[in-house]
Design an enzyme around this catalytic site. Structure first.
Site, PDB file in Angstrom:
ATOM      1  N   LYS A 165     -15.616   3.678   5.518  1.00 27.86           N
ATOM      2  CA  LYS A 165     -14.476   3.552   6.415  1.00 27.86           C
ATOM      3  C   LYS A 165     -14.586   4.547   7.571  1.00 27.86           C
ATOM      4  O   LYS A 165     -14.969   5.699   7.368  1.00 27.86           O
ATOM      5  CB  LYS A 165     -13.167   3.809   5.656  1.00 27.86           C
ATOM      6  CG  LYS A 165     -12.539   2.561   5.070  1.00 27.86           C
ATOM      7  CD  LYS A 165     -11.109   2.845   4.653  1.00 27.86           C
ATOM      8  CE  LYS A 165     -10.341   1.550   4.473  1.00 27.86           C
ATOM      9  NZ  LYS A 165      -8.920   1.809   4.175  1.00 27.86           N
ATOM     10  N   GLU A 189     -13.577   4.488  -0.223  1.00 33.41           N
ATOM     11  CA  GLU A 189     -14.394   3.565   0.565  1.00 33.41           C
ATOM     12  C   GLU A 189     -15.188   4.400   1.566  1.00 33.41           C
ATOM     13  O   GLU A 189     -14.693   4.771   2.629  1.00 33.41           O
ATOM     14  CB  GLU A 189     -13.506   2.526   1.248  1.00 33.41           C
ATOM     15  CG  GLU A 189     -12.788   1.614   0.253  1.00 33.41           C
ATOM     16  CD  GLU A 189     -11.843   0.648   0.924  1.00 33.41           C
ATOM     17  OE1 GLU A 189     -12.298  -0.424   1.368  1.00 33.41           O
ATOM     18  OE2 GLU A 189     -10.643   0.972   1.024  1.00 33.41           O
ATOM     19  N   GLU A 208       0.848  -1.199   0.000  1.00 27.69           N
ATOM     20  CA  GLU A 208       0.000   0.000   0.000  1.00 27.69           C
ATOM     21  C   GLU A 208       0.877   1.240   0.000  1.00 27.69           C
ATOM     22  O   GLU A 208       1.855   1.308   0.742  1.00 27.69           O
ATOM     23  CB  GLU A 208      -0.875   0.088   1.256  1.00 27.69           C
ATOM     24  CG  GLU A 208      -2.113  -0.739   1.289  1.00 27.69           C
ATOM     25  CD  GLU A 208      -2.923  -0.469   2.569  1.00 27.69           C
ATOM     26  OE1 GLU A 208      -2.812   0.638   3.124  1.00 27.69           O
ATOM     27  OE2 GLU A 208      -3.640  -1.391   2.997  1.00 27.69           O
TER      28      GLU A 208
END
Length: 470
Positions: A324, A321, A267
């Protein structure tokens, strides 16, 4: 075989080899496909979107069958994940591990190109003293199940770590794993060594900038022109935070005797917006970081401690997202919107392989030269690096020039100027193209006094350097 037919055969073979190499030339660019959202497009539409880009690998946090099926027969590499909640059962029961492999891998492989199974996410740094000892047995049972299916050498087993597994990372040469994780981490690394699997890490220059929000730190984090930072341990000058963070992990592995373990960036990314009190999130910064990162990877220069290769890197993230928790930035990393449009142009489209210019970068050349380079006589001039300039400064010039919207495809793999594969050669080509397109003034060939003009055409073989009249 007759000589003429033989030469024709080799010509066809070389052309085929080059085309295959070009198709695979950006296999190091991946993306994280998170699903903590209620507004994502169907997997089939997402796969078409990915195919329109230079993204070659996708990392899932789970093993969603709809996504895995949609990626079948695309050639896109897939990283799947077993959740932290699966670890106790995987560790305790080899039969459960075998069933997990049957359900999530064998049901789709090889049509769906699964390449890595991540067992858990940031477990070692989670502080869960019940879960941490079970991580290695879970990984071993998954590995044994893959071996039993004759896939042990094709699909790797790993787990993902936060950068906080390091107790020291600055300077990069002093990188060390935290003694807090001691034997547990060493046993995991031994597993990687024995099975040829990578150490997967999450470096985020964004967080480094948040802890040190000075302008010079921002330029260092965004791959923009900066003074660089010299590693006091080995004298290497680092020109960006990404290389520094990755090399800190490399140093930590080397210090513990695991030089053969490869690093994969699981990531990294930059949010394009955040809460009012957050430092760093902005559309311009996200575009600069991801665009310049992609360009840096494409240069194939590597890091100072791992030159000549581009570490496999999964950008966070494909989509926002929206479910989240946490600050607004946590929901604002997406490269694409749910309607499949781009959030900003990071240079991933196959139609445009050159990243767009970063936001308000430090100028590569002064507006008015203090000591202008003399104009050589002749009808055409070229801008080249001065002799003896360190690779670290040339890399900064290369990253900057290619980020300014010029065509750097000739120095990418398969291009006529890709070889020799050196920082000096690639930087020379890019610096000259920027000089030619920026106005061909002496101050366009300054590059912080690391370049000069010449009337000697530097073109070679099939590599043509653009040249223009003064």
């Amino acid at each position: 075989m007759a000589p003429q037919k033989l030469s024709s055969f080799f010509l066809i073979f070389l052309v085929l080899l080059q085309s295959l190499s070009s198709a695979d030339s950006q296999a190091f660019i991946g993306v994280n496909y998170g699903q903590v959202a209620d507004n994502l497009p169907p997997p089939a539409e997402t796969v078409k979107l990915i195919q329109s880009t230079s993204i070659q690998k996708v990392r899932l946090y789970g093993a969603d069958p709809a996504i895995i099926k949609a990626l079948a027969n695309t050639g896109i590499g897939i990283v799947i994940g077993a959740s932290n909640g699966d670890i106790p059962a995987l560790a305790a029961d080899p039969n459960f591990a075998g069933q997990w492999v049957n359900n999530n891998i064998l049901a789709y492989y090889p049509a769906s190109k699964i390449i890595v199974v991540n067992v858990g996410n940031e477990v070692v740094t989670s502080g869960d003293q019940n879960l941490i000892p079970q991580l290695l047995p879970a990984m071993q049972n998954v590995q044994n199940a893959l071996n039993a299916a004759s896939l042990g050498g094709r699909i790797k087993v790993s787990t993902v770590h936060a950068m906080s597994i390091l107790s020291q990372s600055d300077p990069p040469s002093s990188g060390l794993f935290s003694p807090v994780f001691g034997d547990s981490l060493k046993a995991l690394l031994q597993f990687h060594k024995e099975n040829g699997s990578p150490l997967m890490i999450n470096p985020y220059p964004f967080f480094a900038y948040q802890s040190d929000p000075r302008p010079e730190t921002l330029a260092f984090c965004l791959f923009q022109p900066n003074a660089g930072r010299v590693d006091s341990g080995n004298g290497i000058k680092y020109m960006n935070m990404f290389d520094a963070q990755v090399d800190a992990v490399r140093s930590a592995l080397n210090a513990w005797g695991f030089k053969e373990i490869q690093i994969v960036v699981a990531e990294t990314g930059w949010p394009y917006k955040g809460d009012p009190n957050e430092v760093g999130p902005s559309m311009d910064n996200a575009k600069a970081y991801n665009g310049n990162l992609i360009n840096h990877l494409r240069s194939m220069v590597g890091t100072p401690l791992m030159p000549g290769i581009s570490v496999d890197t999964y950008i966070f993230a494909l989509y926002d997202e929206d479910l989240k928790p946490g600050p607004g930035s946590e929901r604002s990393f997406g490269l694409f919107k749910p309607d499949l449009s781009t959030t900003y142009d990071a240079g991933l489209s196959k139609k445009s392989q050159t990243p767009t210019a970063p936001v308000t970068p430090a100028p590569a050349t002064p507006t008015t030269p203090v000591t202008p380079a003399p104009k050589p006589t002749g009808s055409a001039t070229w801008c080249l690096p001065k002799p003896g300039i360190p690779d670290s400064e040339l890399q900064s010039n290369l990253d900057y020039a290619c980020s300014m919207g010029i065509d750097c495809s000739p120095i990418q793999e398969g291009g006529p100027c890709f070889e020799p594969i050196t920082v000096a050669s690639h930087a020379a080509y890019a610096m000259n193209v920027l000089y030619q397109t920026a106005g061909r003034n002496p101050w366009n060939c300054d590059f912080s006094q690391t370049a000069s003009l010449t009337s000697t055409n530097p073109s070679y073989n099939g590599c043509t350097y653009p040249g223009g009249n003064l």
